[in-house]
Design an enzyme around this catalytic site. Structure first.
Site, PDB file in Angstrom:
ATOM      1  N   ARG A  58     -11.855  38.229 -88.856  1.00 11.66           N
ATOM      2  CA  ARG A  58     -12.833  39.415 -89.884  1.00 11.66           C
ATOM      3  C   ARG A  58     -13.826  38.984 -89.987  1.00 11.66           C
ATOM      4  O   ARG A  58     -15.284  39.791 -89.863  1.00 11.66           O
ATOM      5  CB  ARG A  58     -11.817  40.077 -90.891  1.00 11.66           C
ATOM      6  CG  ARG A  58     -10.756  41.426 -90.853  1.00 11.66           C
ATOM      7  CD  ARG A  58      -9.896  41.068 -91.644  1.00 11.66           C
ATOM      8  NE  ARG A  58      -9.337  40.255 -91.912  1.00 11.66           N
ATOM      9  CZ  ARG A  58      -8.232  39.727 -90.834  1.00 11.66           C
ATOM     10  NH1 ARG A  58      -7.696  40.890 -90.411  1.00 11.66           N
ATOM     11  NH2 ARG A  58      -7.343  38.347 -91.158  1.00 11.66           N
ATOM     12  N   THR A  59     -13.925  37.683 -91.269  1.00 22.06           N
ATOM     13  CA  THR A  59     -15.676  37.155 -91.032  1.00 22.06           C
ATOM     14  C   THR A  59     -16.180  36.917 -90.402  1.00 22.06           C
ATOM     15  O   THR A  59     -17.229  37.757 -90.113  1.00 22.06           O
ATOM     16  CB  THR A  59     -15.186  35.807 -92.114  1.00 22.06           C
ATOM     17  OG1 THR A  59     -14.749  36.571 -93.083  1.00 22.06           O
ATOM     18  CG2 THR A  59     -16.917  35.705 -93.306  1.00 22.06           C
ATOM     19  N   LYS A  88     -17.513  13.852 -83.207  1.00 20.95           N
ATOM     20  CA  LYS A  88     -18.363  12.542 -82.916  1.00 20.95           C
ATOM     21  C   LYS A  88     -18.174  11.992 -84.391  1.00 20.95           C
ATOM     22  O   LYS A  88     -19.121  10.840 -84.075  1.00 20.95           O
ATOM     23  CB  LYS A  88     -19.141  12.719 -81.891  1.00 20.95           C
ATOM     24  CG  LYS A  88     -18.914  12.934 -80.931  1.00 20.95           C
ATOM     25  CD  LYS A  88     -20.283  13.451 -79.918  1.00 20.95           C
ATOM     26  CE  LYS A  88     -20.054  14.098 -78.483  1.00 20.95           C
ATOM     27  NZ  LYS A  88     -21.524  14.435 -78.356  1.00 20.95           N
ATOM     28  N   ARG A 109     -18.824  28.970 -91.883  1.00 22.46           N
ATOM     29  CA  ARG A 109     -16.687  27.852 -93.157  1.00 22.46           C
ATOM     30  C   ARG A 109     -16.748  26.505 -92.629  1.00 22.46           C
ATOM     31  O   ARG A 109     -17.143  26.327 -91.896  1.00 22.46           O
ATOM     32  CB  ARG A 109     -16.514  29.512 -92.576  1.00 22.46           C
ATOM     33  CG  ARG A 109     -14.875  28.695 -93.145  1.00 22.46           C
ATOM     34  CD  ARG A 109     -13.958  30.387 -92.708  1.00 22.46           C
ATOM     35  NE  ARG A 109     -13.638  31.553 -93.270  1.00 22.46           N
ATOM     36  CZ  ARG A 109     -13.115  32.682 -93.928  1.00 22.46           C
ATOM     37  NH1 ARG A 109     -12.545  32.613 -92.576  1.00 22.46           N
ATOM     38  NH2 ARG A 109     -13.883  33.594 -93.817  1.00 22.46           N
ATOM     39  N   HIS A 137     -16.005  32.561-101.682  1.00 27.57           N
ATOM     40  CA  HIS A 137     -16.260  33.520-100.432  1.00 27.57           C
ATOM     41  C   HIS A 137     -17.045  34.546-100.718  1.00 27.57           C
ATOM     42  O   HIS A 137     -16.114  36.184-100.936  1.00 27.57           O
ATOM     43  CB  HIS A 137     -15.464  33.878 -99.850  1.00 27.57           C
ATOM     44  CG  HIS A 137     -15.223  33.972 -98.350  1.00 27.57           C
ATOM     45  ND1 HIS A 137     -15.980  34.110 -97.962  1.00 27.57           N
ATOM     46  CD2 HIS A 137     -13.931  34.485 -97.600  1.00 27.57           C
ATOM     47  CE1 HIS A 137     -15.981  35.295 -96.790  1.00 27.57           C
ATOM     48  NE2 HIS A 137     -14.661  35.021 -96.468  1.00 27.57           N
TER      49      HIS A 137
HETATM   50  N1  ASP Z   1      -9.589  35.677 -95.563  1.00 23.67           N
HETATM   51  C1  ASP Z   1      -9.996  35.505 -96.800  1.00 23.67           C
HETATM   52  C2  ASP Z   1     -10.340  33.451 -96.605  1.00 23.67           C
HETATM   53  O1  ASP Z   1     -11.374  32.944 -95.996  1.00 23.67           O
HETATM   54  C3  ASP Z   1      -8.629  35.157 -97.041  1.00 23.67           C
HETATM   55  C4  ASP Z   1      -7.568  34.093 -96.664  1.00 23.67           C
HETATM   56  O2  ASP Z   1      -7.784  33.513 -96.227  1.00 23.67           O
HETATM   57  O3  ASP Z   1      -6.392  34.379 -97.278  1.00 23.67           O
HETATM   58  O4  ASP Z   1     -10.807  33.056 -97.740  1.00 23.67           O
END
Ligand code: ASP
Length: 309
Positions: A58-59, A88, A109, A137
Site C-alpha cells: 500500500r505505502t 555491496k 522505508r 510511520h
Molecule cells: N503496513 C504497516 C507498516 O508498514 C503495518 C504493518 O506492516 O503491519 O507499518
C-alpha cells in the site's frame, strides 16, 4: 533529531508525527478533500524516488499512484537491500546523497528506527519517512486520522482502543501522537505485556494530558470505544518466537467481538492483515480498513503537493 525542529510548513522533510500541528493537519486534509478523484499535471517534470528496504504494498504503490496522478514521474527500488548498492556495503547516507541528485523527493522505508532522520540529515531534497523499523510511520498516521475524520466527522472526543502489537507497531506510535492534538481523545492500549505500548509513548500521552488505560482485554473497554485500531503482530521484529506466539494469539476481532462493539464504532487496521481480524468481519459496515487504505492516495497526493508544488 534536528529534523523534528523543522516546522512542517516549510516542508523540508516528513520524519515524525511530532512535526505536525492542527493548522497543518487541517490544511492537508482540506487539500486531500479537494484532490479526491482528481488528476492533473501540477507536478510535471518532478521526480519521486521510492527507496524501500522493507516490503510494502500500500505505502509504495499509493505514493507512486499519487505522484503519477499529479503528473510527476517515479523511479525506485522495492527491495533496496538486495537491489541497491546496499548489498555491496554502501551506507544509507551515501545512497541518499546519490539519490538526492536523481530525484526531487525521496520516500524511504527502512528496517531501522531513526533511518529517515539519518537520511534527512544528508539529503538535499525532501525525505519522507515511509516507515522506519519499529519507529514511526507518519504518512500512515495522516491517512488514519483523515479516515477517523471522514468516518466519524471529527477525531475530537474519540475513545480509541489500540490493539495488537503496540510495541513494534510503528503506525500506533505515529497515530497516538497526532491524536494528542484533538481535545477529548481517550486511549486504551490493549495488548499482552510482551507487546504493550512503550514508556516513551506513554510519557508523551501524559505530557499532552491524554487519559489512557492499559489492559490485555478488549472486552474491558469495548462498550465505550469509537475506534478499534487493530494491528498485525510484527513477526519480523521478534528475537524470541515464544513471545511472538503469545502476542499472536492475544487479540482477535471476529463476529463475537463485533456483536459487543457499539453500533457507531469503526474497526481500523493499517494492513496487511494476517488473522487478527477474521474475514467474516469484512462485510460489516463498521469494518473501515479497506476504506482507510483507499484514503492513502489522496493524503499522499496532498503531501506531495505541499512538498513539491
Ligand atoms: N503496513 C504497516 C507498516 O508498514 C503495518 C504493518 O506492516 O503491519 O507499518
Amino acid at each position: 533529531m534536528v529534523m523534528l525542529a523543522t516546522p512542517l510548513r516549510k516542508l523540508e522533510h516528513v520524519i515524525s508525527s511530532e512535526q505536525f500541528d492542527r493548522a497543518c493537519l487541517d490544511d492537508l486534509f482540506a487539500r486531500a478533500d479537494a484532490l479526491a478523484g482528481h488528476r492533473d499535471t501540477r507536478l510535471a517534470g518532478r521526480i519521486m524516488a521510492t527507496l524501500f528496504y522493507e516490503p510494502s504494498t500500500r505505502t509504495r504503490l499509493s505514493f507512486e499512484s499519487a505522484m503519477l496522478r499529479l503528473g510527476g514521474a517515479v523511479v525506485g527500488t522495492e527491495a533496496a537491500r538486495e537491489f541497491s548498492s546496499a548489498i555491496k556495503g554502501e551506507t544509507l547516507e551515501d545512497t541518499i546523497r546519490m539519490v538526492s541528485a536523481y530525484a526531487d523527493v525521496i520516500v524511504l522505508r527502512h528496517d531501522q528506527a531513526g533511518a529517515a532522520a539519518r537520511a534527512a540529515a544528508v539529503a538535499s531534497v525532501p525525505v519522507v519517512n515511509a516507515g522506519d523499523g519499529p519507529g514511526e510511520h507518519p504518512t500512515q498516521a495522516l491517512l488514519d486520522l483523515y479516515t477517523i475524520g471522514s468516518e466519524r466527522g471529527t477525531a475530537e472526543g474519540v475513545h480509541i482502543a489500540f490493539c495488537g502489537d503496540l510495541r513494534f507497531g510503528r503506525t500506533v506510535h505515529s497515530l497516538a501522537q497526532l491524536l494528542t492534538l484533538y481535545p477529548g481523545v481517550r486511549m486504551s492500549f490493549v495488548a499482552p505485556e510482551v507487546v504493550q505500548i512503550g514508556a516513551d509513548v506513554l510519557a508523551r500521552m501524559t505530557a499532552a494530558g491524554i487519559p489512557f488505560r492499559l489492559t490485555d482485554r478488549l472486552d474491558e473497554v469495548i462498550d465505550s470505544v469509537d475506534v478499534v485500531y487493530q494491528t498485525r503482530v510484527q513477526k519480523e521484529r521478534f528475537t524470541d518466537l515464544a513471545d511472538f506466539e503469545v502476542a499472536r494469539r492475544a487479540i482477535r476481532i471476529d463476529a463475537e467481538v463485533m456483536r459487543a462493539l457499539p453500533e457507531q464504532a469503526i474497526v481500523m487496521h493499517p494492513l496487511p492483515r494476517v488473522d487478527e481480524i477474521a474475514t467474516e468481519v469484512d462485510a460489516d459496515p463498521r469494518a473501515a480498513y479497506f476504506r482507510q487504505a483507499r484514503n492513502g492516495v489522496v493524503i499522499r497526493m496532498a503531501l506531495l503537493d505541499l512538498l513539491l508544488g
